[in-house]
Scaffold this active site. Structure first.
Site, mmCIF file in Angstrom:
data_model
loop_
_atom_site.group_PDB
_atom_site.id
_atom_site.type_symbol
_atom_site.label_atom_id
_atom_site.label_comp_id
_atom_site.label_asym_id
_atom_site.label_seq_id
_atom_site.Cartn_x
_atom_site.Cartn_y
_atom_site.Cartn_z
ATOM 1 N N TYR A 107 0.828 -1.211 0.000
ATOM 2 C CA TYR A 107 0.000 0.000 0.000
ATOM 3 C C TYR A 107 0.867 1.268 0.000
ATOM 4 O O TYR A 107 1.911 1.292 0.650
ATOM 5 C CB TYR A 107 -0.877 0.009 1.253
ATOM 6 C CG TYR A 107 -1.782 1.215 1.325
ATOM 7 C CD1 TYR A 107 -2.942 1.270 0.566
ATOM 8 C CD2 TYR A 107 -1.460 2.312 2.125
ATOM 9 C CE1 TYR A 107 -3.761 2.373 0.613
ATOM 10 C CE2 TYR A 107 -2.286 3.421 2.174
ATOM 11 C CZ TYR A 107 -3.431 3.454 1.421
ATOM 12 O OH TYR A 107 -4.243 4.550 1.458
ATOM 13 N N TRP A 109 1.237 5.725 -1.568
ATOM 14 C CA TRP A 109 0.956 6.752 -2.571
ATOM 15 C C TRP A 109 2.003 6.858 -3.669
ATOM 16 O O TRP A 109 1.725 7.427 -4.724
ATOM 17 C CB TRP A 109 0.818 8.109 -1.884
ATOM 18 C CG TRP A 109 -0.593 8.423 -1.498
ATOM 19 C CD1 TRP A 109 -1.416 7.651 -0.739
ATOM 20 C CD2 TRP A 109 -1.329 9.591 -1.856
ATOM 21 N NE1 TRP A 109 -2.631 8.281 -0.590
ATOM 22 C CE2 TRP A 109 -2.599 9.484 -1.259
ATOM 23 C CE3 TRP A 109 -1.033 10.734 -2.592
ATOM 24 C CZ2 TRP A 109 -3.580 10.463 -1.391
ATOM 25 C CZ3 TRP A 109 -2.020 11.713 -2.714
ATOM 26 C CH2 TRP A 109 -3.277 11.565 -2.125
HETATM 27 N N1 MGD Z 1 -1.891 7.695 12.683
HETATM 28 C C1 MGD Z 1 -2.289 7.820 11.415
HETATM 29 N N2 MGD Z 1 -1.791 7.008 10.470
HETATM 30 C C2 MGD Z 1 -2.180 7.137 9.187
HETATM 31 C C3 MGD Z 1 -3.123 8.123 8.817
HETATM 32 C C4 MGD Z 1 -3.658 8.946 9.846
HETATM 33 O O1 MGD Z 1 -4.526 9.819 9.603
HETATM 34 N N3 MGD Z 1 -3.205 8.785 11.124
HETATM 35 N N4 MGD Z 1 -3.497 8.263 7.499
HETATM 36 C C5 MGD Z 1 -3.405 7.080 6.668
HETATM 37 C C6 MGD Z 1 -3.596 7.407 5.261
HETATM 38 S S1 MGD Z 1 -5.052 8.208 4.871
HETATM 39 C C7 MGD Z 1 -2.719 7.062 4.294
HETATM 40 S S2 MGD Z 1 -3.163 7.298 2.660
HETATM 41 C C8 MGD Z 1 -1.428 6.419 4.606
HETATM 42 C C9 MGD Z 1 -0.276 6.909 3.701
HETATM 43 O O2 MGD Z 1 0.781 6.029 3.769
HETATM 44 P P1 MGD Z 1 1.834 5.863 2.554
HETATM 45 O O3 MGD Z 1 1.171 6.122 1.249
HETATM 46 O O4 MGD Z 1 2.523 4.558 2.723
HETATM 47 O O5 MGD Z 1 2.834 7.050 2.879
HETATM 48 P P2 MGD Z 1 3.899 7.806 1.966
HETATM 49 O O6 MGD Z 1 4.763 8.550 2.915
HETATM 50 O O7 MGD Z 1 3.204 8.604 0.916
HETATM 51 O O8 MGD Z 1 4.740 6.618 1.343
HETATM 52 C C10 MGD Z 1 5.095 6.564 0.003
HETATM 53 C C11 MGD Z 1 6.483 5.963 -0.135
HETATM 54 O O9 MGD Z 1 6.711 5.715 -1.519
HETATM 55 C C12 MGD Z 1 8.000 6.208 -1.884
HETATM 56 N N5 MGD Z 1 7.961 6.535 -3.319
HETATM 57 C C13 MGD Z 1 7.546 7.679 -3.899
HETATM 58 N N6 MGD Z 1 7.630 7.588 -5.236
HETATM 59 C C14 MGD Z 1 8.110 6.355 -5.520
HETATM 60 C C15 MGD Z 1 8.427 5.682 -6.740
HETATM 61 O O10 MGD Z 1 8.272 6.202 -7.838
HETATM 62 N N7 MGD Z 1 8.899 4.401 -6.629
HETATM 63 C C16 MGD Z 1 9.088 3.805 -5.448
HETATM 64 N N8 MGD Z 1 9.539 2.557 -5.447
HETATM 65 N N9 MGD Z 1 8.816 4.432 -4.273
HETATM 66 C C17 MGD Z 1 8.323 5.676 -4.314
HETATM 67 C C18 MGD Z 1 8.210 7.407 -0.986
HETATM 68 O O11 MGD Z 1 9.569 7.742 -0.879
HETATM 69 C C19 MGD Z 1 7.585 6.914 0.330
HETATM 70 O O12 MGD Z 1 8.512 6.232 1.117
HETATM 71 O O13 MGD Z 1 -1.101 6.657 5.975
HETATM 72 C C20 MGD Z 1 -2.140 6.239 6.865
HETATM 73 N N10 MGD Z 1 -1.657 6.318 8.225
HETATM 74 N N1 MGD Z 2 -0.967 18.247 3.454
HETATM 75 C C1 MGD Z 2 -1.461 16.996 3.351
HETATM 76 N N2 MGD Z 2 -2.699 16.807 2.827
HETATM 77 C C2 MGD Z 2 -3.208 15.560 2.732
HETATM 78 C C3 MGD Z 2 -2.462 14.432 3.123
HETATM 79 C C4 MGD Z 2 -1.161 14.649 3.679
HETATM 80 O O1 MGD Z 2 -0.461 13.713 4.073
HETATM 81 N N3 MGD Z 2 -0.702 15.939 3.772
HETATM 82 N N4 MGD Z 2 -2.994 13.167 2.968
HETATM 83 C C5 MGD Z 2 -4.093 13.010 2.013
HETATM 84 C C6 MGD Z 2 -4.776 11.746 2.251
HETATM 85 S S1 MGD Z 2 -4.013 10.301 1.776
HETATM 86 C C7 MGD Z 2 -6.012 11.670 2.771
HETATM 87 S S2 MGD Z 2 -6.772 10.140 2.900
HETATM 88 C C8 MGD Z 2 -6.751 12.852 3.183
HETATM 89 C C9 MGD Z 2 -7.339 12.605 4.553
HETATM 90 O O2 MGD Z 2 -8.299 13.531 4.906
HETATM 91 P P1 MGD Z 2 -8.864 13.412 6.383
HETATM 92 O O3 MGD Z 2 -8.876 11.993 6.785
HETATM 93 O O4 MGD Z 2 -10.131 14.099 6.489
HETATM 94 O O5 MGD Z 2 -7.715 14.165 7.187
HETATM 95 P P2 MGD Z 2 -7.357 14.311 8.713
HETATM 96 O O6 MGD Z 2 -6.387 15.450 8.728
HETATM 97 O O7 MGD Z 2 -6.970 13.017 9.314
HETATM 98 O O8 MGD Z 2 -8.723 14.730 9.395
HETATM 99 C C10 MGD Z 2 -9.365 15.954 9.105
HETATM 100 C C11 MGD Z 2 -9.739 16.633 10.396
HETATM 101 O O9 MGD Z 2 -10.746 15.894 11.067
HETATM 102 C C12 MGD Z 2 -10.686 16.244 12.443
HETATM 103 N N5 MGD Z 2 -11.122 15.102 13.226
HETATM 104 C C13 MGD Z 2 -10.426 14.006 13.594
HETATM 105 N N6 MGD Z 2 -11.191 13.199 14.351
HETATM 106 C C14 MGD Z 2 -12.399 13.792 14.445
HETATM 107 C C15 MGD Z 2 -13.631 13.437 15.069
HETATM 108 O O10 MGD Z 2 -13.775 12.391 15.693
HETATM 109 N N7 MGD Z 2 -14.669 14.297 14.899
HETATM 110 C C16 MGD Z 2 -14.563 15.460 14.209
HETATM 111 N N8 MGD Z 2 -15.647 16.205 14.079
HETATM 112 N N9 MGD Z 2 -13.413 15.829 13.641
HETATM 113 C C17 MGD Z 2 -12.356 15.002 13.736
HETATM 114 C C18 MGD Z 2 -9.247 16.579 12.750
HETATM 115 O O11 MGD Z 2 -9.183 17.788 13.489
HETATM 116 C C19 MGD Z 2 -8.600 16.673 11.405
HETATM 117 O O12 MGD Z 2 -7.831 17.857 11.221
HETATM 118 O O13 MGD Z 2 -5.892 13.980 3.267
HETATM 119 C C20 MGD Z 2 -5.093 14.148 2.094
HETATM 120 N N10 MGD Z 2 -4.450 15.432 2.208
HETATM 121 MO MO MO Z 3 -5.105 8.545 2.587
#
Ligand code: MGD
Ligand code: MGD
Ligand code: MO
Length: 763
Positions: A107, A109
């Site tokens: 998994y 991005w």
């Molecule tokens: N506590 C907590 N944990 C969370 C979340 C949260 O809200 N709270 N959010 C979750 C969510 S929504 C998401 S989407 C995940 C994200 O989790 P990930 O998508 O696993 O996080 P990234 O840091 O984007 O990891 C991408 C990796 O791919 C590598 N990469 C980039 N380009 C390339 C390429 O072209 N080739 C190769 N081989 N590698 C490449 C980058 O260097 C990086 O190490 O995290 C989740 N984890």
């Molecule tokens: N800059 C930046 N932008 C991103 C990403 C990133 O890594 N960096 N990741 C991207 C990805 S993969 C995803 S999936 C999206 C995720 O988008 P979201 O999952 O919506 O992102 P979060 O920042 O985890 O949550 C949004 C807000 O919800 C509020 N929140 C958390 N828990 C609760 C709750 O129980 N109740 C209420 N009412 N509010 C709550 C928090 O204050 C938080 O700031 O964002 C994307 N955008």
């Molecule tokens: Mo995500």
């Protein structure tokens, strides 16, 4: 003109004498993200992986001493040596255990380009090799993605059809935003965010007089002068929504005709709401102590919602929690009660503000894509159950009406993600990570995941290869031209898999005899038919490539979610079992899950084990863990640690001051973070963004202190429910104390130790 597409925007790389000197944001972008501007210094920093490397014991004897992962030095080797090792190990594991012992769920991005999409490349390669155990769903939307098709429609379709901002500006009066509309999050969209829309949209709506209600523990989640902040207790939104529904129904403010024509299952839901089925009416007085919002405020808001054109939005973040299905389901139920679904400016949203392109009103054309082939292996996991799988081979688990068993994994191949960023309970992950015999990681940078691998293969970045940038509902398709030579000995993921496929005897099947540019032309042309379906007429590949970009015209008509369904539900039924919106789902009820029954409801969560609720939300200064080693993210650190925000009230009680380093801990782990004090966070809640590169004090002790501020050493690794098994990072409790001892030195951005054979003295 040369552009590149990153997940957080389109930029023009500035190159002199073969060196990347700077990045300029695309000239048309209304609100460019600073994240991309900081690439140049990161791209050839010491964190870059320069040569293939193999963990020392694994080099001598593949599969040996898995417990030394992350501890012992790597040996840098030639590409031939590394590829021979990987090919031989893949064959050994396949021969001994079969393809169902190989986990390629991988998994993450990765990068924005659609051809060099690491996960697609890996999947195509492993399919050619006879298959792999795959993963379904996402960390983003685990609970939402499984729930929504049962009750309305698939998530991807809903996201592509969200009522457009321009329609909201004209028609919406009240925008109720659960989790706010954080501008920080809308910096990104997977595959590209070529024109940043949220800030201008919020300005436009504010000017048009739209009133925003920001229901979130953080004030900063909604930036508008016309916004009220309602800092409810995190995790209690479902109770809040039920109480709103109670007011609507008990005061006769709900739309009976809408419910009758467009929904099924109102009666059993109403019986629960009014307490007829469980003896507890879900009144505002019942919800007030749960949510910490006064009952009178809830009543008033319900009446305002009924008397206004109201949009109700829920951020993904709310479903990344225990029982995360419930707030999503209740959002739909509330909007159904108001009867404005399918009307201009009203109804519901399930992700405005989460990604840039949601609400763009642009065409859901996702552009060229790289075919992954067929996977002969049937075993899969819901993605966030990855560690359960490693720790409990053969154990049963429930998922979306299916009763499944975990496969027994002996080899992991990861390309384009970082489990040491995204997974919950990293201390447990570290233990589980010792189970497989071999772990192969392809990445650009020495992340913790790479440092914990057996074999590390250096991948190029987007600037070192040619590609096509394209995202659904985005404005531009981008010709991403190679602008610099690969750093070190980095190779494209495609090239790596071509070389492996050749060693393993399926070279022709994998590459189909095409090189990079042949593939770009091929996948571009292959998307013509899908483009035509959207009435998009793509130029020839040559013209597109010469021009550097292609602008997809915005439809004249504004988008209104479920407008067709509203106009004629018989001609445009929903893809649910009833063809209508399901307030009660017989299908879900028949699954028999106590933790997700047939209608939305309030389920008590386990009592908090620690006094502070930790919100580990998305970081403002990076995308997940990507470019944490870059200047923008590093400038945000406090004494080198990730910032944690707390309310002064909670700080004073613990003798903590702004700028202090604190130890944040719970039953699963402990970390160090740097303090920011703010009145704009609800007391009792602390916020620590995800993505600080995992930095354990001890490489050996699996319960060690994490010294850089990665919240996932604290979060719990448990599924949202038996229905979705989605990740539940936002349900997390901690306590905090001042860190008095000497500060350990940050090592997260250093490369690992390399072992070099001692030179034999010349005779
Ligand atoms: N506590 C907590 N944990 C969370 C979340 C949260 O809200 N709270 N959010 C979750 C969510 S929504 C998401 S989407 C995940 C994200 O989790 P990930 O998508 O696993 O996080 P990234 O840091 O984007 O990891 C991408 C990796 O791919 C590598 N990469 C980039 N380009 C390339 C390429 O072209 N080739 C190769 N081989 N590698 C490449 C980058 O260097 C990086 O190490 O995290 C989740 N984890
Ligand atoms: N800059 C930046 N932008 C991103 C990403 C990133 O890594 N960096 N990741 C991207 C990805 S993969 C995803 S999936 C999206 C995720 O988008 P979201 O999952 O919506 O992102 P979060 O920042 O985890 O949550 C949004 C807000 O919800 C509020 N929140 C958390 N828990 C609760 C709750 O129980 N109740 C209420 N009412 N509010 C709550 C928090 O204050 C938080 O700031 O964002 C994307 N955008
Ligand atoms: Mo995500």
């Amino acid at each position: 003109m040369s552009y590149t597409a990153l997940h957080w925007g389109v930029y023009r790389p500035q190159v002199r004498d073969g060196r990347l000197e700077g990045m300029l944001a695309a000239e048309w972008d209304q609100d460019p993200s600073p994240i991309g501007l900081f690439l140049p210094e990161a791209i050839d920093s010491p964190s870059r992986i320069r040569r293939p490397a193999i963990r020392r014991s694994a080099l001598e004897n593949p599969g040996s001493h898995p417990e030394r992962r992350g501890q012992e030095p790597f040996v840098e080797v030639s590409w031939d040596q590394a590829l021979d090792w990987v090919a031989a190990e893949l064959q050994r594991v396949r021969h001994q255990y079969g393809n169902q012992a190989i986990f390629g769920g991988s998994y993450g991005w990765a990068s924005a380009g659609r051809f060099h999409h690491a996960q697609s490349q890996l999947h195509r390669f492993l399919n050619g090799f006879g298959g792999y155990v795959y993963s379904v769903d996402t960390y983003s939307l685990g609970a939402g993605r499984v729930l929504m098709p049962h009750i309305v429609a698939p998530m991807d379709w809903l996201l592509s059809q969200h009522t457009s901002w321009d329609n909201l500006a004209e028609h919406c009066e009240l925008f109720v935003a659960f989790g706010g509309l954080p501008i920080k999050n809308a910096q990104n969209s997977p595959g590209g965010a070529s024109d940043h829309l949220l800030r201008p949209a919020l300005e436009q709506l504010t000017q048009a007089g739209v009133r925003f209600i920001n229901i979130s523990p953080l004030r900063s989640d909604l930036e508008s002068d016309n916004s009220e902040w309602w800092p409810l207790r995190p995790g209690s939104d479902t109770a809040f929504m039920l109480a709103l529904a109670y007011v609507l129904v008990s005061e006769g403010l709900h739309d009976e005709a809408f419910l009758e024509r467009y929904t099924v299952g109102f009666a059993p839901f109403r019986d629960y709401l009014l307490g007829l089925s469980d003896g507890q009416p879900k009144t505002p007085d019942w919800a007030a102590p749960v949510t910490d919002i006064p009952a009178e405020h809830i009543r008033e808001l319900a009446r305002r919602m009924a008397s206004s054109r109201t949009m109700i939005n829920v951020a993904y973040g709310l479903q990344r929690a225990r029982h995360g299905e419930q707030p999503f389901w209740m959002t739909v139920v509330l909007a159904a009660l108001l009867g404005q679904i399918g009307l201009p400016g009203g109804g519901f949203g399930v992700g405005y503000g989460c990604m840039n392109n949601t609400g763009s009103g642009r065409k859901p054309f996702s552009g060229p894509r790289f075919s992954q082939g067929q996977n002969p292996v049937r075993d899969f996991i819901p993605v966030a159950r990855f560690v359960d799988m490693l720790l409990n081979p053969g154990a049963p688990f429930d998922y979306n009406g299916q009763h499944l068993h975990y496969p027994d994994i002996q080899l992991i191949y990861w390309a384009g993600g970082n489990a040491f960023h995204h997974h919950q309970d990293l201390n447990q992950l570290r233990q589980a990570w010792q189970k497989p015999q071999s772990i192969i990681v392809q990445d650009q940078y020495w992340t913790a995941q790479a440092k914990h691998a057996d074999v590390v293969l250096p991948a190029t970045t987007a600037l070192e290869r040619n590609d096509i940038g394209s995202a659904s509902s985005d404005r531009f398709m981008i010709a991403m031209k190679k602008v610099i030579e690969p750093v070190g000995e980095a190779r494209d993921d495609y090239q790596i898999f071509c070389d492996l496929a050749q060693r393993l005897g399926f070279s022709e099947d994998f590459s189909e005899g095409r090189d990079e540019m042949d593939w770009l032309r091929y996948i571009y042309q292959d998307s013509f038919a899908r483009a035509e379906e959207q009435n998009i007429h793509l130029p020839s590949f040559e013209d597109f490539w010469a021009e550097g970009r292609f602008e997809i015209a915005k439809p004249e008509q504004q988008t209104i979610l479920l407008n067709d369904f509203r106009n004629d539900p018989e001609a445009h039924p929903l893809p649910t079992p009833s063809g209508r919106i399901e307030l009660f789902s017989q299908r879900i009820a028949d699954f028999g899950y106590a933790d997700c029954p047939g209608h939305p409801l309030w389920l008590e969560k386990p009592a908090p084990t620690y006094p502070l609720h930790l919100i580990s939300n998305q970081p403002k200064t990076r995308l997940h863990s990507q470019y944490d080693h870059g200047g923008y993210s590093r400038a945000s650190k406090i004494q080198g640690r990730e910032p944690i925000t707390l309310n002064p009230q909670d700080a004073v009680a613990r003798g903590i001051a702004e700028g202090d380093v604190v130890r944040v801990y719970n039953e699963r782990g402990a970390l160090l973070a740097g303090v920011i004090l703010s009145q704009d966070i609800r007391p009792g809640v602390v916020q620590l963004a995800t993505g600080a590169w995992y930095d354990p004090l001890s490489a050996k002790d699996s319960q060690t202190l994490e010294i850089h501020g990665n919240p996932n050493v604290l979060t719990e690794d448990v599924g949202a429910s038996s229905l979705s098994q989605g990740c539940t990072a936002h349900t997390c409790y901690v306590d905090i104390e001042r860190w008095e001892a000497e500060l350990p030195e940050i090592k997260a951005f250093d490369p690992p130790a390399f072992y070099r054979e001692p030179e034999t003295a010349a005779l």
